[in-house]
Every structure is written in structure tokens, then in C-alpha cells.
Design a protein around this motif. Structure first.
Motif, PDB file in Angstrom:
ATOM      1  N   ALA A 103     -19.036   9.740  13.299  1.00  0.00           N
ATOM      2  CA  ALA A 103     -18.354  10.269  14.479  1.00  0.00           C
ATOM      3  C   ALA A 103     -17.172  11.153  14.132  1.00  0.00           C
ATOM      4  N   GLY A 104     -16.550  10.964  12.961  1.00  0.00           N
ATOM      5  CA  GLY A 104     -15.391  11.758  12.581  1.00  0.00           C
ATOM      6  C   GLY A 104     -14.164  11.424  13.422  1.00  0.00           C
ATOM      7  N   PHE A 105     -13.062  12.067  13.122  1.00  0.00           N
ATOM      8  CA  PHE A 105     -11.805  11.847  13.851  1.00  0.00           C
ATOM      9  C   PHE A 105     -10.861  13.004  13.560  1.00  0.00           C
ATOM     10  N   ASP A 106      -9.720  12.966  14.213  1.00  0.00           N
ATOM     11  CA  ASP A 106      -8.693  13.997  13.990  1.00  0.00           C
ATOM     12  C   ASP A 106      -7.696  13.483  12.948  1.00  0.00           C
ATOM     13  N   PRO A 107      -7.704  14.014  11.721  1.00  0.00           N
ATOM     14  CA  PRO A 107      -6.792  13.506  10.684  1.00  0.00           C
ATOM     15  C   PRO A 107      -5.318  13.693  11.042  1.00  0.00           C
ATOM     16  N   GLY A 108      -5.023  14.645  11.901  1.00  0.00           N
ATOM     17  CA  GLY A 108      -3.625  14.895  12.252  1.00  0.00           C
ATOM     18  C   GLY A 108      -3.088  13.971  13.322  1.00  0.00           C
ATOM     19  N   ALA A 109      -3.943  13.206  13.978  1.00  0.00           N
ATOM     20  CA  ALA A 109      -3.483  12.314  15.035  1.00  0.00           C
ATOM     21  C   ALA A 109      -2.729  11.142  14.438  1.00  0.00           C
ATOM     22  N   GLN A 110      -1.721  10.668  15.174  1.00  0.00           N
ATOM     23  CA  GLN A 110      -0.921   9.540  14.696  1.00  0.00           C
ATOM     24  C   GLN A 110      -1.740   8.265  14.766  1.00  0.00           C
ATOM     25  N   ARG A 111      -1.674   7.472  13.669  1.00  0.00           N
ATOM     26  CA  ARG A 111      -2.468   6.263  13.596  1.00  0.00           C
ATOM     27  C   ARG A 111      -1.550   5.080  13.304  1.00  0.00           C
ATOM     28  N   SER A 112      -1.899   3.921  13.848  1.00  0.00           N
ATOM     29  CA  SER A 112      -1.083   2.720  13.657  1.00  0.00           C
ATOM     30  C   SER A 112      -1.585   1.841  12.516  1.00  0.00           C
ATOM     31  N   GLY A 113      -2.800   2.085  12.040  1.00  0.00           N
ATOM     32  CA  GLY A 113      -3.370   1.240  10.995  1.00  0.00           C
ATOM     33  C   GLY A 113      -2.711   1.489   9.637  1.00  0.00           C
ATOM     34  N   TYR A 114      -2.949   0.540   8.731  1.00  0.00           N
ATOM     35  CA  TYR A 114      -2.371   0.633   7.391  1.00  0.00           C
ATOM     36  C   TYR A 114      -3.324   1.267   6.390  1.00  0.00           C
ATOM     37  N   GLY A 115      -4.626   1.309   6.700  1.00  0.00           N
ATOM     38  CA  GLY A 115      -5.633   1.647   5.710  1.00  0.00           C
ATOM     39  C   GLY A 115      -5.445   2.968   5.007  1.00  0.00           C
ATOM     40  N   LEU A 116      -5.479   4.075   5.760  1.00  0.00           N
ATOM     41  CA  LEU A 116      -5.368   5.389   5.137  1.00  0.00           C
ATOM     42  C   LEU A 116      -3.992   5.582   4.489  1.00  0.00           C
ATOM     43  N   ALA A 117      -2.952   5.089   5.150  1.00  0.00           N
ATOM     44  CA  ALA A 117      -1.608   5.214   4.575  1.00  0.00           C
ATOM     45  C   ALA A 117      -1.505   4.424   3.278  1.00  0.00           C
ATOM     46  N   GLY A 118      -2.089   3.218   3.250  1.00  0.00           N
ATOM     47  CA  GLY A 118      -2.074   2.433   2.026  1.00  0.00           C
ATOM     48  C   GLY A 118      -2.877   3.091   0.924  1.00  0.00           C
ATOM     49  N   MET A 119      -4.023   3.667   1.274  1.00  0.00           N
ATOM     50  CA  MET A 119      -4.828   4.374   0.284  1.00  0.00           C
ATOM     51  C   MET A 119      -4.050   5.547  -0.305  1.00  0.00           C
ATOM     52  N   ARG A 120      -3.409   6.325   0.550  1.00  0.00           N
ATOM     53  CA  ARG A 120      -2.623   7.465   0.069  1.00  0.00           C
ATOM     54  C   ARG A 120      -1.476   7.011  -0.820  1.00  0.00           C
ATOM     55  N   SER A 121      -0.819   5.916  -0.455  1.00  0.00           N
ATOM     56  CA  SER A 121       0.292   5.409  -1.255  1.00  0.00           C
ATOM     57  C   SER A 121      -0.179   4.986  -2.643  1.00  0.00           C
ATOM     58  N   ARG A 122      -1.312   4.301  -2.709  1.00  0.00           N
ATOM     59  CA  ARG A 122      -1.847   3.889  -3.998  1.00  0.00           C
ATOM     60  C   ARG A 122      -2.144   5.092  -4.888  1.00  0.00           C
ATOM     61  N   VAL A 123      -2.769   6.090  -4.312  1.00  0.00           N
ATOM     62  CA  VAL A 123      -3.147   7.273  -5.089  1.00  0.00           C
ATOM     63  C   VAL A 123      -1.910   8.016  -5.577  1.00  0.00           C
ATOM     64  N   GLU A 124      -0.946   8.189  -4.706  1.00  0.00           N
ATOM     65  CA  GLU A 124       0.256   8.944  -5.084  1.00  0.00           C
ATOM     66  C   GLU A 124       1.083   8.208  -6.120  1.00  0.00           C
ATOM     67  N   GLN A 125       1.023   6.877  -6.145  1.00  0.00           N
ATOM     68  CA  GLN A 125       1.739   6.133  -7.174  1.00  0.00           C
ATOM     69  C   GLN A 125       1.210   6.441  -8.566  1.00  0.00           C
ATOM     70  N   LEU A 126      -0.033   6.861  -8.668  1.00  0.00           N
ATOM     71  CA  LEU A 126      -0.611   7.254  -9.959  1.00  0.00           C
ATOM     72  C   LEU A 126      -0.476   8.747 -10.223  1.00  0.00           C
ATOM     73  N   GLY A 127       0.197   9.466  -9.319  1.00  0.00           N
ATOM     74  CA  GLY A 127       0.330  10.909  -9.479  1.00  0.00           C
ATOM     75  C   GLY A 127      -0.894  11.671  -9.024  1.00  0.00           C
ATOM     76  N   GLY A 128      -1.731  11.046  -8.189  1.00  0.00           N
ATOM     77  CA  GLY A 128      -2.945  11.698  -7.708  1.00  0.00           C
ATOM     78  C   GLY A 128      -2.777  12.273  -6.317  1.00  0.00           C
ATOM     79  N   THR A 129      -3.888  12.773  -5.761  1.00  0.00           N
ATOM     80  CA  THR A 129      -3.877  13.365  -4.420  1.00  0.00           C
ATOM     81  C   THR A 129      -5.016  12.789  -3.597  1.00  0.00           C
TER      82      THR A 129
END
Length: 400
Positions: A355-381
């Protein structure tokens, strides 16, 4: 003609640190009294007056003077009025003692330290100048000999110079010691503050890690269990075989969740990584998605063995989160997971036609934010490309 001490830093109101100077003044006064009593050529009256003045100097220090002793960290503060009065009285009594018997000029050994103990440096230098030069006019009036007067002047100037230099040096050393003590205290306070902040930061980081682990493992597992049980419940009367398969899958998921919970208590690595390789873990996750949803899920992994554990953990958690989102939101018919190593990095791509979604929309969940945090801690994108109705592509690149 004496060695002038510096004021030593007081550590408490009891002035216990002054006991060496108490002993020094007492010994000096007793020795001078013995010297005057045995070696003086003055009349008994003058000798008695001189001895009385020496006794008064010793007693005045014990009763009054030590109360005005200055701390090193107060070296630049104004003189206490009582200290000025006391020092003036000592100078006068010393002058009377010298006028009574010239041999009592050796009391400089006791009197000069008192000046440096009770007065700031500038005032102490004035006091010792008066003390060292006072015998000149006194002896000049008593002795008419020019040679004797010349000797008195020479001794007085030499004593003044020596006392001033030594006294000023020791006072400066005392001041520097006090400054170093303050710096050490500030350093210790700063280190304690840094340790406290580091502890708080460590606690916050550990809480964030646990929150991410709980979200990526336990919460997702419980979501799968609930979904499978609900699906099995709806099929109990219509398709008992399918319901049994879903219940069995729910039981297996519950057991894996239990293993993850135990792993979180003991180690940082996902429970799946300990018995198997990274490739096996990702293939297992993709196969489970296909089994639970019926989607056409494929997996292609081309990475060398021996990746750092921290990199493997981030990749596994990213796959878990992305596939959980596919289960919950995408309703996808086709899902592909590709993991490729290249140019010192590893790229993970999860693509679905859901179904897809709008990546720019504000989200309350932790999932994508947690994934991004993990990746950035290793210097990734982490890159997410999606649009309503157009599917989703999650690309995660981390150095290896």
C-alpha cells in the motif's frame, strides 16, 4: 635575622595547623630568656625588664596572636584590625626589650615569623623593616662608638634583606600551594560532574537500546502472535488445517520471543545470530513472512562472512522492522530482500509492492526512527522511498 614562615592554610577553625609555630615561638622565647639571664651585661633591672618583655611576647602569641594567623587562600585580603593592633604591640614590646638589653635583639627570630603569620605580605614587610632597623637608633643612643654603630647598621640591613627575601618567597609558595589546592578541588569536582553526566548518558543510551530491542523483537513478535491467533480463530470452523498451521506458527513465534527476551538479559546480539549465520537469519525472517502472509517473498544475500557483530545486529533489526511493517501495513503480494557487500559497505534493500505511505508524514511509532538511529550510530544512512499505493523501498547502507 630570621627565617620568616608563610601562613599555612587553615583547614578548620581549631588552628591545629599552627602547633609547629607555637612550639617554635615557645622554644625561641625560652632560649632568649636563658641567653639574657646568663649572658647579659645589663643591670639586673634592665635584664629583668628585657626578660619580662620576652615573656610578654610569648604569652601574647599564645593568647592573642595565633587567633589572627592568616590562611593561604586569604593572602590578599585586608589585614584584620586586631592583627594590626597586635603586631604594633609586639613591635613596641620588642623595642622596649632591645632598649633594656641589646642582646634581646635576637628575639627577631621569634618576632619576624609572627609578623608574616598575622599580616599580609605588604604589611609584614613594613613590620619586619621596623623590627630589624629599630636596634639602630636604640644602640646608637646607648653606644657612642662609630664602629659599633656601623656594625649595628650592617647587621640590621643584612637581617632585613635576608628576612624579607625568605619571608616573601615562603609566602608566595604558600599562596601557590593554596591555589593548587583550589585547582585540585575544582578538578575533582569537575571529574565528579563528568562522571555523573557520563553515567546519566550511559543510562539514557541503555534505555534507548532496550527500547529499540523490545520494539524490534518482543513487540513485533507479540503482534505476529496476535495476528496469527486471530486468523486461526476465524478459520477454526471453515479450515481447521489452516487454523492448526497458524496456531503452530504462533507457538513457534512465542518460543522465539522467549529466546529473544532471555538474550536481551544476557547479551546484545539477537538470539537468532548465535546459532546461525547472518544469511541464515535473514532467510529465516523472509521465509516466516511468506508463511504468515502468503506473499511471494524472496531473499538474495551476497556478503562475506565475519562481519562485525554490531553491523550484523543492525542489519537483522532493520530486516525485522521492515518485514514487520510489511505484515502490519503493506498487504503486499511481493516482497524482496537483498543484502550486498561492496566498496567497504553493506547495502540492505527491502522492497514491497504494498500500500505504501507518505514518508514525510509525522509518525508516532518508534520503528522507523529506531531503525534510523541504529544505522546512524554506525555512520550509515537509511533511505525510504514510498508513496500511497506505490509500494515501499527501504535502503540501509552501513560501513563494514
Amino acid at each position: 635575622m630570621s627565617v620568616a614562615p608563610a601562613a599555612t592554610a587553615a583547614t578548620d577553625g581549631s588552628r591545629r595547623w599552627l602547633w609547629p609555630w607555637d612550639a617554635y615561638v615557645a622554644v625561641s622565647v625560652v632560649a632568649l630568656i636563658a641567653l639574657v639571664a646568663s649572658g647579659s651585661e645589663a643591670t639586673p633591672t634592665r635584664r629583668g625588664l628585657s626578660i619580662g618583655c620576652l615573656v610578654l611576647i610569648g604569652l601574647s602569641w599564645a593568647v592573642f596572636g595565633r587567633r589572627f594567623a592568616r590562611d593561604d587562600d586569604a593572602a590578599d585580603t585586608p589585614d584584620h584590625p586586631g592583627a594590626l593592633v597586635y603586631a604594633t604591640g609586639v613591635v613596641v614590646v620588642f623595642g622596649v626589650s632591645v632598649a633594656s638589653d641589646g642582646i634581646s635583639s635576637f628575639a627577631l627570630f621569634a618576632v619576624c615569623p609572627i609578623a608574616f603569620l598575622c599580616l599580609r605580605l605588604r604589611s609584614a614587610l613594613v613590620a619586619i623593616a621596623v623590627l630589624n632597623l629599630a636596634p639602630i637608633p636604640i644602640n646608637g643612643l646607648r653606644e657612642a662608638s662609630l664602629d659599633a654603630a656601623r656594625d649595628t647598621v650592617g647587621i640590621a640591613v643584612l637581617g632585613l634583606t635576608f628576612t624579607a627575601l625568605i619571608g616573601a618567597s615562603i609566602v608566595n609558595i604558600g599562596r601557590q600551594s593554596a591555589e593548587r589546592a583550589h585547582l585540585i578541588a575544582e578538578l575533582e569536582a569537575s571529574r565528579a560532574a563528568v562522571a555523573a553526566l557520563s553515567h546519566q548518558a550511559g543510562v539514557a543510551a541503555e534505555r534507548a537500546r532496550l527500547a529499540a530491542d523490545i520494539h524490534d523483537t518482543l513487540a513485533q513478535g507479540f503482534t505476529s502472535i496476535v495476528t496469527l491467533v486471530q486468523a486461526a480463530e476465524s478459520e477454526l470452523d471453515t479450515d481447521r488445517g489452516s487454523a492448526d498451521r497458524r496456531l503452530a506458527l504462533a507457538v513457534r513465534t512465542a518460543r522465539e520471543n522467549l529466546a529473544e527476551a532471555r538474550a536481551m538479559v544476557t547479551v546484545l546480539a539477537p538470539a537468532d545470530l548465535r546459532p546461525g549465520t547472518l544469511v541464515e537469519v535473514i532467510e529465516k525472517q523472509v521465509a516466516r513472512l511468506a508463511e504468515e502472509t502468503g506473499a511471494d517473498a524472496t531473499c538474495a544475500v551476497d556478503v562475506p562472512p565475519g562481519l562485525p557483530t554490531r553491523v550484523e545486529v543492525v542489519l537483522v533489526r532493520a530486516v525485522q522492522e521492515a518485514l514487520t511493517n510489511v505484515r502490519k501495513h503493506a498487504d503486499a503480494a511481493s516482497v524482496s530482500v537483498d543484502l550486498i557487500a561492496h566498496d567497504g559497505a553493506v547495502t540492505l534493500t527491502i522492497d514491497d509492492d504494498g500500500a505504501g505511505f507518505d514518508p514525510g508524514a509525522q509518525r508516532s511509532g518508534y520503528g522507523l526512527a529506531g531503525m534510523r538511529s541504529r544505522v546512524e550510530q554506525l555512520g550509515g544512512t537509511l533511505t525510504i522511498r514510498s508513496a500511497p499505493g506505490a509500494g515501499t523501498t527501504v535502503t540501509c547502507e552501513v560501513p563494514r
